[in-house]
Design a protein around this motif. Sequence first.
Motif, mmCIF file in Angstrom:
data_model
loop_
_atom_site.group_PDB
_atom_site.id
_atom_site.type_symbol
_atom_site.label_atom_id
_atom_site.label_comp_id
_atom_site.label_asym_id
_atom_site.label_seq_id
_atom_site.Cartn_x
_atom_site.Cartn_y
_atom_site.Cartn_z
ATOM 1 N N TYR A 62 35.142 135.841 59.623
ATOM 2 C CA TYR A 62 34.792 137.236 60.673
ATOM 3 C C TYR A 62 33.327 137.510 60.836
ATOM 4 N N ASN A 63 31.886 136.725 60.260
ATOM 5 C CA ASN A 63 30.475 137.258 60.856
ATOM 6 C C ASN A 63 30.423 135.759 61.146
ATOM 7 N N VAL A 64 30.628 134.968 60.692
ATOM 8 C CA VAL A 64 30.698 133.559 62.139
ATOM 9 C C VAL A 64 31.097 133.316 63.037
ATOM 10 N N CYS A 65 31.979 133.917 62.947
ATOM 11 C CA CYS A 65 33.128 133.429 64.248
ATOM 12 C C CYS A 65 32.748 134.788 65.181
ATOM 13 N N LEU A 66 32.633 135.237 64.712
ATOM 14 C CA LEU A 66 32.157 137.445 65.837
ATOM 15 C C LEU A 66 30.278 136.377 66.047
ATOM 16 N N PHE A 68 28.951 133.766 66.553
ATOM 17 C CA PHE A 68 29.079 133.084 67.529
ATOM 18 C C PHE A 68 29.954 132.619 68.533
ATOM 19 N N SER A 69 30.978 132.876 68.819
ATOM 20 C CA SER A 69 32.197 132.864 69.215
ATOM 21 C C SER A 69 31.932 133.559 70.260
ATOM 22 N N PRO A 70 31.290 132.811 71.905
ATOM 23 C CA PRO A 70 31.519 133.428 73.131
ATOM 24 C C PRO A 70 33.271 133.933 73.510
ATOM 25 N N ALA A 71 34.170 133.520 73.239
ATOM 26 C CA ALA A 71 35.409 133.469 73.681
ATOM 27 C C ALA A 71 36.150 135.101 72.479
ATOM 28 N N ILE A 72 35.330 134.757 71.329
ATOM 29 C CA ILE A 72 35.836 136.105 70.514
ATOM 30 C C ILE A 72 34.416 137.238 71.070
ATOM 31 N N GLN A 73 33.710 136.832 71.426
ATOM 32 C CA GLN A 73 32.223 138.484 71.731
ATOM 33 C C GLN A 73 32.930 138.662 73.103
ATOM 34 N N LYS A 74 33.285 137.900 73.934
ATOM 35 C CA LYS A 74 33.968 138.639 75.429
ATOM 36 C C LYS A 74 35.434 139.307 74.655
ATOM 37 N N GLN A 75 36.904 139.127 74.244
ATOM 38 C CA GLN A 75 37.664 140.004 73.631
ATOM 39 C C GLN A 75 36.986 141.384 72.916
ATOM 40 N N TYR A 76 36.200 141.321 72.342
ATOM 41 C CA TYR A 76 35.407 142.259 71.935
ATOM 42 C C TYR A 76 34.601 143.101 72.686
ATOM 43 N N PHE A 77 33.948 143.087 73.036
ATOM 44 C CA PHE A 77 33.648 143.552 74.661
ATOM 45 C C PHE A 77 34.588 144.020 75.804
ATOM 46 N N GLN A 78 35.353 143.292 75.259
ATOM 47 C CA GLN A 78 37.218 144.202 76.434
ATOM 48 C C GLN A 78 37.368 144.867 75.930
ATOM 49 N N LYS A 79 37.789 145.022 74.517
ATOM 50 C CA LYS A 79 38.936 145.613 74.087
ATOM 51 C C LYS A 79 38.522 147.014 73.379
ATOM 52 N N TYR A 80 37.101 147.319 73.041
ATOM 53 C CA TYR A 80 36.141 148.352 72.885
ATOM 54 C C TYR A 80 34.990 148.775 73.696
ATOM 55 N N GLY A 81 34.412 147.860 75.029
ATOM 56 C CA GLY A 81 34.036 148.461 75.671
ATOM 57 C C GLY A 81 32.443 148.178 75.502
ATOM 58 N N TYR A 82 32.156 147.647 74.376
ATOM 59 C CA TYR A 82 30.670 148.134 73.836
ATOM 60 C C TYR A 82 29.862 146.958 74.962
ATOM 61 N N ASP A 83 28.760 147.229 75.866
ATOM 62 C CA ASP A 83 27.803 146.469 76.533
ATOM 63 C C ASP A 83 27.084 145.695 75.693
ATOM 64 N N GLN A 84 27.405 144.248 75.240
ATOM 65 C CA GLN A 84 27.087 142.723 75.105
ATOM 66 C C GLN A 84 27.017 143.293 73.288
ATOM 67 N N MET A 85 27.191 144.077 72.619
ATOM 68 C CA MET A 85 26.678 144.719 71.324
ATOM 69 C C MET A 85 27.737 144.064 70.601
ATOM 70 N N ILE A 86 27.493 143.136 69.543
ATOM 71 C CA ILE A 86 28.645 142.739 68.541
ATOM 72 C C ILE A 86 28.505 143.485 67.246
ATOM 73 N N LEU A 151 43.205 137.908 65.337
ATOM 74 C CA LEU A 151 43.186 137.293 63.767
ATOM 75 C C LEU A 151 41.739 137.660 62.919
ATOM 76 N N LEU A 152 41.125 137.703 63.441
ATOM 77 C CA LEU A 152 39.537 137.670 63.056
ATOM 78 C C LEU A 152 39.865 139.297 62.579
ATOM 79 N N ASN A 153 40.514 140.423 62.853
ATOM 80 C CA ASN A 153 39.913 141.012 62.044
ATOM 81 C C ASN A 153 40.792 141.601 60.962
ATOM 82 N N ILE A 154 41.868 140.971 60.310
ATOM 83 C CA ILE A 154 42.441 139.987 59.489
ATOM 84 C C ILE A 154 41.135 139.758 58.583
ATOM 85 N N PHE A 155 40.395 139.258 58.787
ATOM 86 C CA PHE A 155 39.557 138.565 57.729
ATOM 87 C C PHE A 155 38.293 139.581 57.157
ATOM 88 N N LYS A 156 38.446 140.665 57.938
ATOM 89 C CA LYS A 156 37.368 141.689 57.970
ATOM 90 C C LYS A 156 37.751 142.489 56.796
#
Length: 156
Positions: A62-66, A68-86, A151-156
């Motif tokens: 969970y931690n490494v993917c979120l 280091f992965s720009p693709a997952i970060q992009k999905q995170y920002f889109q879903k939760y609406g945060y401005d570049q804060m993982i 998928l990543l949220n399954i590992f959370k």
Amino acid sequence: MASWNSIPLEITYETLGWISFISWSVSFYPQVILNFRRKSVIGLNFDFVVLNLTKHSSYLIYNVCLYFSPAIQKQYFQKYGYDQMIPVAANDVAFSIHAVLLTVVILLQIAIYERGVQKVSKTSLTIVSAVWLTAAVCFFVALPSHSWLWLLNIFK
């Protein structure tokens, strides 16, 4: 990481995060040292170690993917609406790497040191197998649609 509204808040966040990393990381060493000194793991609960490896491995994924992965970060920002804060900091990644490595060291100690008649229970092995089988199935469900955040949220 993120842009903060307050430098003191950011410094406090970073400081407390690294203090937490150090505190939790130090907690692994007494068992490793005890096993080493005694050259024995008799009395250590093997089920705990195996379940702990599963827990820390999923946290690492969970931690490494979120982090280091720009693709997952992009999905995170889109879903939760945060401005570049993982929700993962460097100390989270460092701790999860450290936890997995130290748990593997303890597993190696179990393999090489005197252990008496102790073994990992079938119940524990069944639970761990079910967890990783579920994760594998979820990976193949997420693969066609690239639902990596799901998928990543399954590992959370």
